[in-house]
Design an enzyme around this catalytic site. Structure first.
Site, PDB file in Angstrom:
ATOM      1  N   LYS A  22      -9.451   1.719  -2.107  1.00 13.19           N
ATOM      2  CA  LYS A  22      -9.697   1.186  -0.761  1.00 13.19           C
ATOM      3  C   LYS A  22     -11.064   1.602  -0.211  1.00 13.19           C
ATOM      4  O   LYS A  22     -11.402   2.798  -0.217  1.00 13.19           O
ATOM      5  CB  LYS A  22      -8.591   1.678   0.170  1.00 13.19           C
ATOM      6  CG  LYS A  22      -8.621   1.114   1.584  1.00 13.19           C
ATOM      7  CD  LYS A  22      -7.368   1.588   2.329  1.00 13.19           C
ATOM      8  CE  LYS A  22      -7.259   1.040   3.738  1.00 13.19           C
ATOM      9  NZ  LYS A  22      -6.003   1.480   4.388  1.00 13.19           N
TER      10      LYS A  22
ATOM     11  N   GLU B 142       0.851  -1.202   0.000  1.00 13.32           N
ATOM     12  CA  GLU B 142       0.000   0.000   0.000  1.00 13.32           C
ATOM     13  C   GLU B 142       0.891   1.258   0.000  1.00 13.32           C
ATOM     14  O   GLU B 142       1.847   1.333   0.770  1.00 13.32           O
ATOM     15  CB  GLU B 142      -0.841  -0.024   1.276  1.00 13.32           C
ATOM     16  CG  GLU B 142      -1.715   1.192   1.513  1.00 13.32           C
ATOM     17  CD  GLU B 142      -2.331   1.206   2.918  1.00 13.32           C
ATOM     18  OE1 GLU B 142      -1.679   0.714   3.873  1.00 13.32           O
ATOM     19  OE2 GLU B 142      -3.468   1.692   3.060  1.00 13.32           O
TER      20      GLU B 142
ATOM     21  N   CYS C 166      -4.901  -3.124   2.850  1.00 13.50           N
ATOM     22  CA  CYS C 166      -4.681  -2.953   4.292  1.00 13.50           C
ATOM     23  C   CYS C 166      -5.892  -3.338   5.150  1.00 13.50           C
ATOM     24  O   CYS C 166      -6.223  -4.499   5.273  1.00 13.50           O
ATOM     25  CB  CYS C 166      -4.211  -1.525   4.564  1.00 13.50           C
ATOM     26  SG  CYS C 166      -3.512  -1.297   6.228  1.00 13.50           S
TER      27      CYS C 166
ATOM     28  N   GLU D 181      -6.782   8.405   7.814  1.00 12.79           N
ATOM     29  CA  GLU D 181      -7.268   7.964   6.493  1.00 12.79           C
ATOM     30  C   GLU D 181      -8.665   8.503   6.207  1.00 12.79           C
ATOM     31  O   GLU D 181      -8.992   8.801   5.062  1.00 12.79           O
ATOM     32  CB  GLU D 181      -7.237   6.441   6.416  1.00 12.79           C
ATOM     33  CG  GLU D 181      -5.819   5.899   6.411  1.00 12.79           C
ATOM     34  CD  GLU D 181      -5.741   4.520   5.799  1.00 12.79           C
ATOM     35  OE1 GLU D 181      -6.277   4.306   4.712  1.00 12.79           O
ATOM     36  OE2 GLU D 181      -5.145   3.633   6.456  1.00 12.79           O
TER      37      GLU D 181
ATOM     38  N   ASN E 295       0.049  -0.972   5.617  1.00 15.12           N
ATOM     39  CA  ASN E 295       0.888  -0.204   6.549  1.00 15.12           C
ATOM     40  C   ASN E 295       0.217  -0.342   7.907  1.00 15.12           C
ATOM     41  O   ASN E 295      -0.815   0.292   8.151  1.00 15.12           O
ATOM     42  CB  ASN E 295       0.932   1.272   6.160  1.00 15.12           C
ATOM     43  CG  ASN E 295       1.817   1.560   4.954  1.00 15.12           C
ATOM     44  OD1 ASN E 295       2.982   1.891   5.099  1.00 15.12           O
ATOM     45  ND2 ASN E 295       1.255   1.428   3.768  1.00 15.12           N
TER      46      ASN E 295
ATOM     47  N   ASN F 184      -7.075   5.863  -1.853  1.00 15.02           N
ATOM     48  CA  ASN F 184      -5.967   4.967  -1.536  1.00 15.02           C
ATOM     49  C   ASN F 184      -6.133   3.784  -2.494  1.00 15.02           C
ATOM     50  O   ASN F 184      -7.047   2.979  -2.333  1.00 15.02           O
ATOM     51  CB  ASN F 184      -6.078   4.565  -0.061  1.00 15.02           C
ATOM     52  CG  ASN F 184      -4.880   3.798   0.432  1.00 15.02           C
ATOM     53  OD1 ASN F 184      -4.133   3.235  -0.363  1.00 15.02           O
ATOM     54  ND2 ASN F 184      -4.696   3.756   1.743  1.00 15.02           N
TER      55      ASN F 184
END
Lengths: 314, 314
Positions: B128, B48, B173, B147, B198, B111
């Site tokens: 994402k 990612e 993720c 995020e 991450n 993302n």
């Protein structure tokens, strides 16, 4: 330390021979229940189909022979001693059994479990939804997995009940491999999932699997379900070699963080106890798994819209 | 032995400093890609956000400062050398990055990851969906997980593409903790899920968790998703201490039976390779996880009808 503590006993059973009556099984359940009470458990959890041998492992055609494995009422005179002993000990229990239900003119057969409180009252009932195996006799297999023949699909969903100071749900055996089952309960804020299983070391899928995998998959599924819904899970086996079929043990108690906090060491009758903090999942439920903040249901439609898999080229 | 064999390389990255330009990261990606090609991999999977530091770990308010972490086009001059090298080596790749998308007058921040085939063509794109963390600056935390501030929720679902001889999907993720993500792909007969992450050792949930749990939950979620959908999963970390935040490694390749077949040993740049038999999940897909035979969608409704959890008494 939370005040919402609950001591639970998972009562693993060794095999029950096919020709053994309910009485002998009852004696074993009562002995385990007494041991649980002596450990100060408020709840004892018995496996799937705890009153008889696991008959879907062989083929039968005579309705009367099949129905002999089912309970027409619950409780009934055969199992009343278990209810009586529970009331005397002031201990609750979860019991798996095979249920013959008359719905008007229709007779249904379910793979069922009930949750009984410390006063002997039935709090909840669950009928197994994910029936594994096959409906037709497969005479070339060493044994059968005829749940799709003998049982109707459960019709009660996965309810969650207020009981024992928390939110409690039930599933049965193969349900534990399906994340949908945990999630439907997770969306009802479940804190304790009770489940029993009869799981052979060798599948009847025709798969040539290494024999360690059934235990690995058993634990993996329960641990993931516990973690991803921040709930305790109590998984209870009927274990050992029953009518020639070797079943896994692995009875265990899993925390809302997905870790095994207590586990059986044998494949026989064995009690696994732990004191559960029902608040232990709260941190996750308010953080990473705060469903209302993080779930994106607009992208989950396929889960209910499509039953079977369909590849991108199909 | 199946003829559907695919050699895959998972390219774990160590930390990328905040003040490092795209060029230095590109050099590392290209070095890992060359090592993957030398191992005869047909596909290399990067984590990612593989081009920059993971900036949601700190607060920024200036749009220009934020947008500097995003790619306005893909490919673009900064990353073109990676595409060129891939085409030269005839190797495919999966790349995580931060995407600035102009949709008419609206600017969106995603993302994102893309899948690129051996001829340099973009096969698929994923944005994402499960954004973790929080939207507001939490100055009392040691680091942020912003995020929900910096990214829009992905709008592409979880498609599955025919690529590399199989059915391939992507997630990113936090998606890997949500069984819904795997299942939506499982219902498209996915055979290979690619994902980067991450993941700090310490959460910003305010939870006081033992430090071994993030790695356990990482593996547990990926192994359960793989097993329950009978798919290969390749999970790739950006690991090590980046801008003061210690991130887990654990880059691994997981079989459709849920077992880890290859795993990183370090928290730095490291290649993890395996040759995957894309037919390995077929036994499960025709047996225990034959979805059309076993799934009971009529009982799954709550999964899409309810976003947050609601207890039985509420």
């Amino acid at each position: 330390m939370s005040t919402r503590l609950l001591t639970v006993a998972a009562a693993q059973l060794g095999p029950i021979p096919r020709d053994e009556g309910r009485g002998a099984a009852l004696d074993r359940l009562i002995a385990l229940m007494r041991a649980a009470a002596a450990r100060r458990a408020r709840l004892v959890v018995f496996p799937e189909g705890a009153l008889t041998a696991f008959f879907p492992h062989w083929f039968m055609d005579e309705p009367a022979e099949i129905d002999a494995y089912f309970e027409k009422d619950m409780p009934n005179p055969d199992v009343q001693p278990l209810f009586n002993e529970a009331r005397r000990l002031e201990i609750g229990f979860c019991l798996g059994y095979f249920e013959l239900a008359r719905e008007g003119d229709v007779v249904r057969h379910y793979n069922t479990s009930i949750l009984v409180d410390e006063r002997g009252g039935v709090v909840g009932q669950y009928r197994k939804i994910h029936l594994p195996g096959h409906a037709e006799h497969q005479p070339r297999q060493n044994f059968q997995n005829l749940e799709k023949r003998y049982f109707d699909v459960g019709d009660l969903g996965w309810p969650v009940w207020r009981a024992f100071g928390g939110n409690v749900g039930m599933m049965i055996c193969n349900d534990r491999r399906w994340p949908e089952a945990y999630r439907v309960m997770g969306l009802q804020d479940v804190e304790l999932v009770l489940l029993g299983y009869n799981t052979p070391y060798v599948s009847v899928n025709g798969l040539d699997e290494p024999p360690h995998l059934p235990m690995f998959h058993n634990l993996l599924s329960m641990q993931a379900g516990a973690y991803q819904n921040a709930t305790w899970v109590v998984g209870v086996a009927k274990a050992g070699i029953e009518e020639g079929v070797h079943q896994i043990g692995g009875t265990c108690i899993i925390s809302p963080l997905g870790e095994i906090v207590a586990q059986a060491a044998t494949e026989g009758d064995e009690l696994v106890c732990a004191t559960l903090d029902l608040d232990l999942g709260l941190g996750q439920k308010r953080g990473s798994f705060r469903f209302d903040a993080h779930r994106r249901t607009e992208h989950y439609g396929l889960i209910v819209e499509r039953t079977g898999a369909k590849g991108p080229k199909d």
